[in-house]
Design a protein around this motif. Structure first.
Motif, PDB file in Angstrom:
ATOM      1  N   TRP A  33      33.516 -45.498  -9.124  1.00 53.21           N
ATOM      2  CA  TRP A  33      32.500 -46.020  -8.061  1.00 53.21           C
ATOM      3  C   TRP A  33      33.370 -46.770  -7.224  1.00 53.21           C
ATOM      4  CZ3 TRP A  33      30.716 -46.000 -13.018  1.00 53.21           C
ATOM      5  CH2 TRP A  33      29.838 -45.060 -13.617  1.00 53.21           C
ATOM      6  N   PRO A  34      33.771 -46.074  -5.895  1.00 53.42           N
ATOM      7  CA  PRO A  34      34.727 -46.757  -4.976  1.00 53.42           C
ATOM      8  C   PRO A  34      34.616 -48.468  -4.796  1.00 53.42           C
ATOM      9  CG  PRO A  34      34.299 -44.448  -4.440  1.00 53.42           C
ATOM     10  CD  PRO A  34      33.279 -44.975  -5.491  1.00 53.42           C
ATOM     11  N   ARG A  35      33.250 -48.614  -4.529  1.00 53.69           N
ATOM     12  CA  ARG A  35      32.928 -50.099  -4.265  1.00 53.69           C
ATOM     13  C   ARG A  35      33.392 -51.021  -5.125  1.00 53.69           C
ATOM     14  NH1 ARG A  35      27.038 -48.295  -1.974  1.00 53.69           N
ATOM     15  NH2 ARG A  35      27.808 -47.058   0.019  1.00 53.69           N
ATOM     16  N   ILE A  36      33.508 -50.499  -6.380  1.00 50.85           N
ATOM     17  CA  ILE A  36      33.987 -51.532  -7.381  1.00 50.85           C
ATOM     18  C   ILE A  36      35.404 -51.814  -7.564  1.00 50.85           C
ATOM     19  CG2 ILE A  36      33.773 -52.066 -10.144  1.00 50.85           C
ATOM     20  CD1 ILE A  36      31.277 -50.604 -10.045  1.00 50.85           C
ATOM     21  N   SER A  37      36.225 -50.662  -7.262  1.00 51.04           N
ATOM     22  CA  SER A  37      37.495 -50.763  -7.642  1.00 51.04           C
ATOM     23  C   SER A  37      38.258 -51.225  -6.500  1.00 51.04           C
ATOM     24  CB  SER A  37      37.981 -49.247  -7.848  1.00 51.04           C
ATOM     25  OG  SER A  37      39.284 -49.215  -8.067  1.00 51.04           O
ATOM     26  N   ALA A  38      39.334 -51.909  -6.759  1.00 53.87           N
ATOM     27  CA  ALA A  38      40.194 -52.586  -5.494  1.00 53.87           C
ATOM     28  C   ALA A  38      41.488 -51.428  -5.512  1.00 53.87           C
ATOM     29  CB  ALA A  38      41.226 -53.749  -6.312  1.00 53.87           C
ATOM     30  N   LEU A  39      41.520 -50.593  -6.560  1.00 56.47           N
ATOM     31  CA  LEU A  39      42.628 -49.497  -6.643  1.00 56.47           C
ATOM     32  C   LEU A  39      41.872 -48.080  -6.031  1.00 56.47           C
ATOM     33  CD1 LEU A  39      44.694 -50.361  -9.654  1.00 56.47           C
ATOM     34  CD2 LEU A  39      45.200 -50.796  -7.237  1.00 56.47           C
ATOM     35  N   THR A  40      42.640 -47.137  -5.864  1.00 55.65           N
ATOM     36  CA  THR A  40      41.981 -45.920  -5.599  1.00 55.65           C
ATOM     37  C   THR A  40      41.378 -45.304  -7.062  1.00 55.65           C
ATOM     38  OG1 THR A  40      43.848 -44.614  -5.859  1.00 55.65           O
ATOM     39  CG2 THR A  40      43.687 -45.282  -3.674  1.00 55.65           C
ATOM     40  N   PRO A  41      40.329 -44.609  -6.968  1.00 56.85           N
ATOM     41  CA  PRO A  41      39.808 -44.230  -8.173  1.00 56.85           C
ATOM     42  C   PRO A  41      40.793 -43.255  -9.042  1.00 56.85           C
ATOM     43  CG  PRO A  41      38.199 -44.070  -6.563  1.00 56.85           C
ATOM     44  CD  PRO A  41      39.498 -44.435  -5.813  1.00 56.85           C
ATOM     45  N   ASP A  42      41.369 -42.542  -8.085  1.00 57.89           N
ATOM     46  CA  ASP A  42      42.488 -41.477  -8.952  1.00 57.89           C
ATOM     47  C   ASP A  42      43.605 -42.361  -9.785  1.00 57.89           C
ATOM     48  OD1 ASP A  42      41.273 -39.401  -8.189  1.00 57.89           O
ATOM     49  OD2 ASP A  42      42.388 -39.054  -6.232  1.00 57.89           O
ATOM     50  N   ALA A  43      43.962 -43.281  -8.985  1.00 55.63           N
ATOM     51  CA  ALA A  43      45.146 -44.183  -9.482  1.00 55.63           C
ATOM     52  C   ALA A  43      44.480 -44.930 -10.812  1.00 55.63           C
ATOM     53  CB  ALA A  43      45.808 -45.409  -8.789  1.00 55.63           C
ATOM     54  N   VAL A  44      43.324 -45.438 -10.737  1.00 56.97           N
ATOM     55  CA  VAL A  44      43.070 -46.113 -11.989  1.00 56.97           C
ATOM     56  C   VAL A  44      42.544 -45.068 -13.085  1.00 56.97           C
ATOM     57  CG1 VAL A  44      41.116 -47.589 -12.857  1.00 56.97           C
ATOM     58  CG2 VAL A  44      42.052 -48.085 -10.580  1.00 56.97           C
ATOM     59  N   LEU A  45      41.973 -43.959 -12.555  1.00 56.08           N
ATOM     60  CA  LEU A  45      41.737 -42.862 -13.481  1.00 56.08           C
ATOM     61  C   LEU A  45      42.843 -42.569 -14.407  1.00 56.08           C
ATOM     62  CD1 LEU A  45      39.831 -40.789 -14.892  1.00 56.08           C
ATOM     63  CD2 LEU A  45      40.277 -39.468 -12.932  1.00 56.08           C
ATOM     64  N   ARG A  46      44.080 -42.054 -13.644  1.00 56.43           N
ATOM     65  CA  ARG A  46      45.195 -41.961 -14.342  1.00 56.43           C
ATOM     66  C   ARG A  46      45.625 -43.156 -15.213  1.00 56.43           C
ATOM     67  NH1 ARG A  46      47.116 -37.764 -16.102  1.00 56.43           N
ATOM     68  NH2 ARG A  46      46.394 -36.582 -14.294  1.00 56.43           N
ATOM     69  N   LEU A  47      45.838 -44.225 -14.652  1.00 58.99           N
ATOM     70  CA  LEU A  47      46.219 -45.538 -15.745  1.00 58.99           C
ATOM     71  C   LEU A  47      45.250 -45.527 -16.895  1.00 58.99           C
ATOM     72  CD1 LEU A  47      46.708 -48.430 -13.135  1.00 58.99           C
ATOM     73  CD2 LEU A  47      48.327 -47.122 -14.543  1.00 58.99           C
ATOM     74  N   GLY A  48      43.835 -45.013 -16.754  1.00 56.75           N
ATOM     75  CA  GLY A  48      43.054 -45.055 -18.019  1.00 56.75           C
ATOM     76  C   GLY A  48      43.878 -43.986 -18.910  1.00 56.75           C
ATOM     77  N   LEU A  49      43.972 -43.033 -17.970  1.00 56.28           N
ATOM     78  CA  LEU A  49      44.295 -41.655 -19.217  1.00 56.28           C
ATOM     79  C   LEU A  49      45.638 -41.811 -19.874  1.00 56.28           C
ATOM     80  CD1 LEU A  49      43.159 -38.593 -16.854  1.00 56.28           C
ATOM     81  CD2 LEU A  49      42.069 -39.753 -19.060  1.00 56.28           C
ATOM     82  N   ILE A  50      46.659 -42.605 -19.272  1.00 55.39           N
ATOM     83  CA  ILE A  50      47.789 -42.977 -19.951  1.00 55.39           C
ATOM     84  C   ILE A  50      47.598 -43.953 -20.996  1.00 55.39           C
ATOM     85  CG2 ILE A  50      50.024 -44.280 -19.420  1.00 55.39           C
ATOM     86  CD1 ILE A  50      50.081 -43.178 -16.570  1.00 55.39           C
ATOM     87  N   TYR A  51      46.620 -44.937 -20.510  1.00 53.59           N
ATOM     88  CA  TYR A  51      46.121 -45.935 -21.764  1.00 53.59           C
ATOM     89  C   TYR A  51      45.511 -45.138 -22.886  1.00 53.59           C
ATOM     90  CZ  TYR A  51      44.074 -49.808 -24.457  1.00 53.59           C
ATOM     91  OH  TYR A  51      43.634 -50.768 -25.153  1.00 53.59           O
ATOM     92  N   GLY A  52      44.678 -44.234 -22.931  1.00 52.44           N
ATOM     93  CA  GLY A  52      44.187 -43.442 -23.686  1.00 52.44           C
ATOM     94  C   GLY A  52      45.106 -42.736 -24.548  1.00 52.44           C
TER      95      GLY A  52
END
Length: 108
Positions: A33-52
């Protein structure tokens, strides 16, 4: 005199620390949800996938460790193979598009 368990899993802080391990995955989900994130959604999604993928590789290592403690050779081989399959899935999840990466991580 009452016997006390020395297991770490019975410590009161264990549940809280375990829940904190899932926090990066929750943040990655909320970042869509773009209004919540300070980073771009794609960047945070990729970081989450790396963490997973890192967590999956960690759990694969745990399975290898459990396999070394098994007395039954067939069970040890099965446990080792499952650990190797999870590690391969973790690595492959970083090489595919994000949606497929989520599917691979969840399936593993």
């Amino acid at each position: 005199m009452e016997a006390r368990s020395t297991s770490v899993s019975h410590h009161p802080a264990f549940a809280a620390l375990s829940a904190l391990a899932a926090l990066p995955m929750v943040v990655a989900g909320l970042s869509q949800w773009p209004r919540i994130s300070a980073l771009t959604p794609d960047a945070v999604l990729r970081l989450g996938l790396i963490y997973g993928a890192v967590m999956l590789a960690f759990f694969a290592g745990l399975r290898w460790g459990m396999a070394y403690n098994r007395r039954d050779a067939a069970a040890a081989l099965t446990e080792t193979a499952a650990g190797i399959a999870a590690l391969i899935a973790a690595v492959l999840s970083l090489m595919v598009p994000a949606l497929l990466s989520v599917v691979v991580l969840v399936a593993a």
